[in-house]
Design an enzyme around this catalytic site. Structure first.
Site, PDB file in Angstrom:
ATOM      1  N   THR A 208       0.845  -1.200   0.000  1.00 18.82           N
ATOM      2  CA  THR A 208       0.000   0.000   0.000  1.00 18.82           C
ATOM      3  C   THR A 208       0.873   1.240   0.000  1.00 18.82           C
ATOM      4  O   THR A 208       2.072   1.153  -0.286  1.00 18.82           O
ATOM      5  CB  THR A 208      -0.993  -0.021   1.193  1.00 18.82           C
ATOM      6  N   ASN A 209       0.301   2.398   0.295  1.00 16.13           N
ATOM      7  CA  ASN A 209       1.071   3.650   0.375  1.00 16.13           C
ATOM      8  C   ASN A 209       0.476   4.509   1.491  1.00 16.13           C
ATOM      9  O   ASN A 209      -0.608   4.211   1.992  1.00 16.13           O
ATOM     10  CB  ASN A 209       1.080   4.363  -0.989  1.00 16.13           C
ATOM     11  N   PRO A 210       1.184   5.581   1.897  1.00 14.51           N
ATOM     12  CA  PRO A 210       0.736   6.317   3.092  1.00 14.51           C
ATOM     13  C   PRO A 210      -0.385   7.337   2.856  1.00 14.51           C
ATOM     14  O   PRO A 210      -0.629   8.169   3.715  1.00 14.51           O
ATOM     15  CB  PRO A 210       2.000   7.048   3.559  1.00 14.51           C
ATOM     16  N   ALA A 275      -4.829   7.535  -4.388  1.00 14.04           N
ATOM     17  CA  ALA A 275      -3.481   7.083  -4.726  1.00 14.04           C
ATOM     18  C   ALA A 275      -3.530   5.554  -4.813  1.00 14.04           C
ATOM     19  O   ALA A 275      -3.110   4.863  -3.878  1.00 14.04           O
ATOM     20  CB  ALA A 275      -2.488   7.540  -3.664  1.00 14.04           C
TER      21      ALA A 275
END
Ligand code: CTP
Length: 397
Positions: A208-210, A275
């Site tokens: 995943t991403n932040p 995102a």
């Protein structure tokens, strides 16, 4: 600040929900409004005027008999952009419905010709009583707007019937929609994607991403305030759903693609603020992969490019984001605008302090197909959202 330059009167009548009116006064002030609080005598028993004076930085009116303020209630009926009554107790609603003017708040309400928003708050049996129903019906017929009440626990105990005052954030959102709605957005479907997506390596590990979702949630909130019907397609995010916005929760990029494709068919505006993870494990495990000695090599495959693959209806205004990390961001953003066939691309730099993921501010450049790029300073995400919607609005009209 959505309420910059706006004048709001917050009328507070005497119910235990008064404690939430302190937060509402604070939120309205933070949103830029000049807030004049008017307290009934009963409300002043629950919360002292000095609390509201400290929160709003303005004097509080508590009586018709205050020295040198004999006509203050008439000024406060005429001048403000909006009068909010929160909590609106059964008693104050009854007196307003009858046209009584026997205290400072009811006198103000009787002299008011502009918009009034009331947040009813009372015992659930009082709310269900035919007298209260008739009073509310009469006030709505005269142009009052209502928010709530909610269903949930009351001061006197659990309840599964309406009576509890709406939360301050919901009242603020209803107030925003009353004051900020604009013709080009009325009845328009707006789809906003937000947050990260999550791709499973196995049931307990993810790629995943932040992304926090803040930019997309702020856009959804701002579009609702302008009068649109808003659906938020959200990846995993801890943020509270903005009031009035319909949520469509997803986890993976493929799920987000399916949801966006289904929803865009009826959309006048699509804003892809999400995102999405660009890669996913090629062979996700059905069970937890045991820890082994040495390195782990995972093969990743590309996820679908949602914007690149969507079939949009003619005339749908499409906004994408370009998250860059230095270099010639404008050129890369322009390429995304062309490749993904966008009307606008919003460029931001993930490495810039105060911009990008996990912060409440952003510094963006809005790039349209024809116009000069609009370079904005560092702003709260809600203000950035307003500037993006201003650009979209010009394309809508
Ligand atoms: N986007 C998308 N589908 C993906 C990835 C991104 O629709 N699988 C959207 C984003 O929501 C954003 C835009 O495409 O509106 C650009 O995202 P960005 O991450 O900046 O670019 P990518 O297209 O992923 O390209 P790159 O990573 O090479 O910069």
């Amino acid at each position: 600040m959505p309420f910059a330059g706006r004048h709001v009167v917050l009328g507070v009548s005497g119910g235990i929900a008064c404690y939430k009116s302190c937060t509402l006064a604070r939120r309205l002030t933070e949103a830029g409004a000049a807030v004049d609080v008017v307290l009934t005598a009963a409300a002043a028993e629950f919360v002292r005027p000095v609390t509201f004076e400290a929160l709003t930085g303005r004097p509080v009116l508590t009586s018709l008999w205050e020295r040198d303020r004999a006509l203050a209630h008439i000024g406060l009926a005429r001048e403000p952009d909006l009068v909010i009554v929160a909590p609106a107790t059964a008693n104050v609603l009854a007196r307003a419905a009858m046209g009584l003017a026997d205290d400072v708040l009811t006198a103000l309400l009787l002299a008011r010709t502009g918009p009034v928003l009331a947040a009813p708050a009372m015992n659930d049996a009082m709310y269900a009583h035919p007298a209260t129903r008739a009073n509310l019906k009469g006030l709505v017929a005269r142009g009052w707007h209502l928010v709530g009440p909610d269903t949930g626990p009351l001061a006197e105990g659990p309840s599964d019937r309406p009576g509890r005052m709406s939360e301050p954030e919901a009242i603020l959102a209803a107030a925003e929609r009353l004051l900020l709605q604009r013709a080009p957005w009325q009845g328009k479907n707006v789809v906003v994607t937000a947050g990260p997506t999550r791709e499973h390596l196995d049931p307990v590990r993810v790629v995943t991403n932040p992304s926090s979702g803040r930019m997309g949630y702020a856009l959804a909130e701002a579009a609702y305030a302008r009068g649109a019907d808003v659906v938020l397609v959200s990846g995993p995010s801890d943020l509270p759903l903005p009031f009035g916005v319909t949520a469509h929760r997803v986890e993976t990029t493929a799920e987000m693609q399916r949801a966006a494709q289904a929803l865009v068919k009826r959309a006048a505006v699509l804003i892809m603020a999400a995102a999405p993870a660009d890669y996913r494990p090629a062979q996700p495990g059905a069970t937890k992969r045991p820890r082994a000695k040495g390195a782990l090599t995972v093969e990743l495959e590309a996820t679908p490019d949602i914007l690149g693959s969507l079939t949009r209806p003619a005339g749908c205004v499409v906004v994408g984001f370009a998250l860059e990390t230095g270099g010639d961001g404008v050129a890369r953003a322009r390429k995304k605008l062309q490749d993904k066939v966008l009307d606008f691309v919003v460029l931001n730099d993930a490495l810039e302090p105060g911009a990008g993921f996990e912060v409440s501010t952003n510094r963006v450049t809005i790039i349209g197909k024809d116009d000069e790029p609009i370079e904005l300073p560092l702003l709260p995400k809600r203000d950035v959202a307003e500037r993006i919607l201003d650009a979209v609005e010009r394309a809508l009209t």
